[in-house]
Scaffold this motif. Structure first.
Motif, short mmCIF file in Angstrom:
data_model
loop_
_atom_site.label_atom_id
_atom_site.label_comp_id
_atom_site.label_asym_id
_atom_site.label_seq_id
_atom_site.Cartn_x
_atom_site.Cartn_y
_atom_site.Cartn_z
N LEU A 195 0.84 -1.19 0.00
CA LEU A 195 0.00 0.00 0.00
C LEU A 195 0.88 1.24 0.00
O LEU A 195 1.95 1.26 0.62
N LYS A 196 0.41 2.28 -0.65
CA LYS A 196 1.14 3.54 -0.67
C LYS A 196 0.59 4.42 0.45
O LYS A 196 -0.60 4.72 0.49
N LYS A 197 1.46 4.83 1.35
CA LYS A 197 1.05 5.70 2.46
C LYS A 197 0.66 7.06 1.91
O LYS A 197 1.32 7.60 1.02
N ASP A 198 -0.42 7.62 2.46
CA ASP A 198 -0.92 8.91 1.95
C ASP A 198 -1.33 9.88 3.04
O ASP A 198 -2.11 10.79 2.80
N GLY A 199 -0.85 9.72 4.24
CA GLY A 199 -1.18 10.63 5.33
C GLY A 199 -2.28 10.12 6.25
O GLY A 199 -2.46 10.64 7.34
N GLN B 164 -1.12 1.08 9.32
CA GLN B 164 -0.64 0.01 10.20
C GLN B 164 -0.08 -1.11 9.35
O GLN B 164 -0.66 -1.46 8.31
N TYR B 165 1.02 -1.67 9.81
CA TYR B 165 1.62 -2.84 9.17
C TYR B 165 1.76 -3.88 10.26
O TYR B 165 2.49 -3.66 11.24
N ILE B 166 1.04 -4.97 10.13
CA ILE B 166 1.03 -5.98 11.19
C ILE B 166 1.54 -7.30 10.62
O ILE B 166 1.00 -7.81 9.63
N VAL B 167 2.57 -7.82 11.26
CA VAL B 167 3.14 -9.10 10.86
C VAL B 167 2.98 -10.07 12.01
O VAL B 167 3.33 -9.76 13.15
N THR B 168 2.42 -11.22 11.72
CA THR B 168 2.35 -12.30 12.70
C THR B 168 3.05 -13.52 12.09
O THR B 168 3.53 -13.45 10.95
N GLN B 169 3.05 -14.58 12.82
CA GLN B 169 3.70 -15.80 12.33
C GLN B 169 3.05 -16.29 11.04
O GLN B 169 3.72 -16.83 10.17
N ASN B 170 1.76 -16.06 10.90
CA ASN B 170 1.03 -16.59 9.74
C ASN B 170 0.58 -15.55 8.73
O ASN B 170 0.01 -15.91 7.70
N SER B 171 0.75 -14.26 9.01
CA SER B 171 0.21 -13.27 8.08
C SER B 171 1.00 -11.97 8.08
O SER B 171 1.76 -11.68 8.99
N GLU B 172 0.74 -11.21 7.04
CA GLU B 172 1.32 -9.88 6.86
C GLU B 172 0.20 -9.02 6.28
O GLU B 172 -0.28 -9.27 5.18
N THR B 173 -0.25 -8.03 7.05
CA THR B 173 -1.41 -7.23 6.65
C THR B 173 -1.09 -5.75 6.79
O THR B 173 -0.47 -5.33 7.75
N GLU B 174 -1.56 -4.97 5.81
CA GLU B 174 -1.43 -3.52 5.86
C GLU B 174 -2.83 -2.91 5.93
O GLU B 174 -3.76 -3.40 5.29
N GLY C 25 -13.26 4.60 2.64
CA GLY C 25 -11.86 4.77 2.27
C GLY C 25 -10.89 3.88 3.02
O GLY C 25 -9.70 3.87 2.71
N PHE C 26 -11.37 3.12 4.00
CA PHE C 26 -10.49 2.20 4.72
C PHE C 26 -10.00 1.13 3.76
O PHE C 26 -10.78 0.57 2.97
N VAL C 27 -8.69 0.83 3.79
CA VAL C 27 -8.10 -0.15 2.89
C VAL C 27 -7.35 -1.20 3.70
O VAL C 27 -6.65 -0.87 4.65
N LYS C 28 -7.51 -2.44 3.28
CA LYS C 28 -6.82 -3.55 3.93
C LYS C 28 -6.18 -4.40 2.82
O LYS C 28 -6.84 -4.71 1.83
#
Length: 189
Positions: A138-142, A146-156, A165-168
């Motif tokens: 994802l491109k940060k825009d102000g 959040q960038y969350i990394v767990t043992q099984n996943s990587e989510t922005e 406008g919320f993006v996941k």
């Protein structure tokens, strides 16, 4: 993976509606609907039904959560926020997972008898891209990021949850235990 009314592009991207939240206005006989919902034996085997009650201000008085194998939906009835909003409610579901589920169809059809209006309050547009997750960013825009990394996943995440406008961005391959690469972008509209 199952989709309902999806749009497939030549490049392999698939667009679908991942969640719909309807705002409802109930008729005067809403208690009859609540009594009907409380009949747990109508839902079927293997379906978990919970009915929560709340007297908290600015919360729904009755929340029904129904979970079955691969699907779930939530109904809220009776908003605790003043006299002119007690007939408010909501219905939230994923059409890709609920369509064709007997329990969902029964509740939704019955719900229509007790409401006089409904409108789409929010929905999530899902875009599935047939590439590994590590190739997308994802491109940060102000907005909140959040960038969350767990043992099984990587989510922005970008923006505020449950707001337009919320993006996941996440790995749908791992989340749905697929045997092919698929990255999902969800946008709340």
């Amino acid at each position: 993976m199952r989709y309902y009314e999806e749009i497939k592009l030549k490049n392999g991207h698939i667009y679908s509606c991942d969640m719909i939240r309807l705002n409802l206005r109930f008729k005067d006989n809403v208690q009859e609907f609540l009594d009907w919902l409380a009949k747990y034996d109508m839902y079927g085997d293997g379906i978990d039904v919970k009915l929560f009650k709340s007297l908290n201000e600015f919360a729904y008085r009755n929340i029904l959560r129904v979970k079955g194998e691969g699907f779930s939906f939530v109904i809220g009835v009776g908003f605790n926020g003043g006299q002119n909003v007690r007939d408010k409610g909501f219905f939230e579901f994923n059409p890709n997972k609920c369509r064709g589920q007997e329990c969902f169809e029964r509740v939704y059809t019955r719900l229509l008898d007790f409401i006089y209006s409904s409108e789409v309050a929010r929905f999530d547009l899902a875009i599935d891209i047939p590439v590994p997750r590590y190739l997308c960013k994802l491109k940060k825009d102000g907005r909140n990021y959040q960038y969350i990394v767990t043992q099984n996943s990587e989510t922005e995440y970008l923006g505020r949850r449950n707001e337009v406008g919320f993006v996941k961005l996440y790995d749908k391959t791992k989340e749905a235990k697929l045997d092919y690469d698929l990255t999902r972008i969800e946008i709340t509209a």
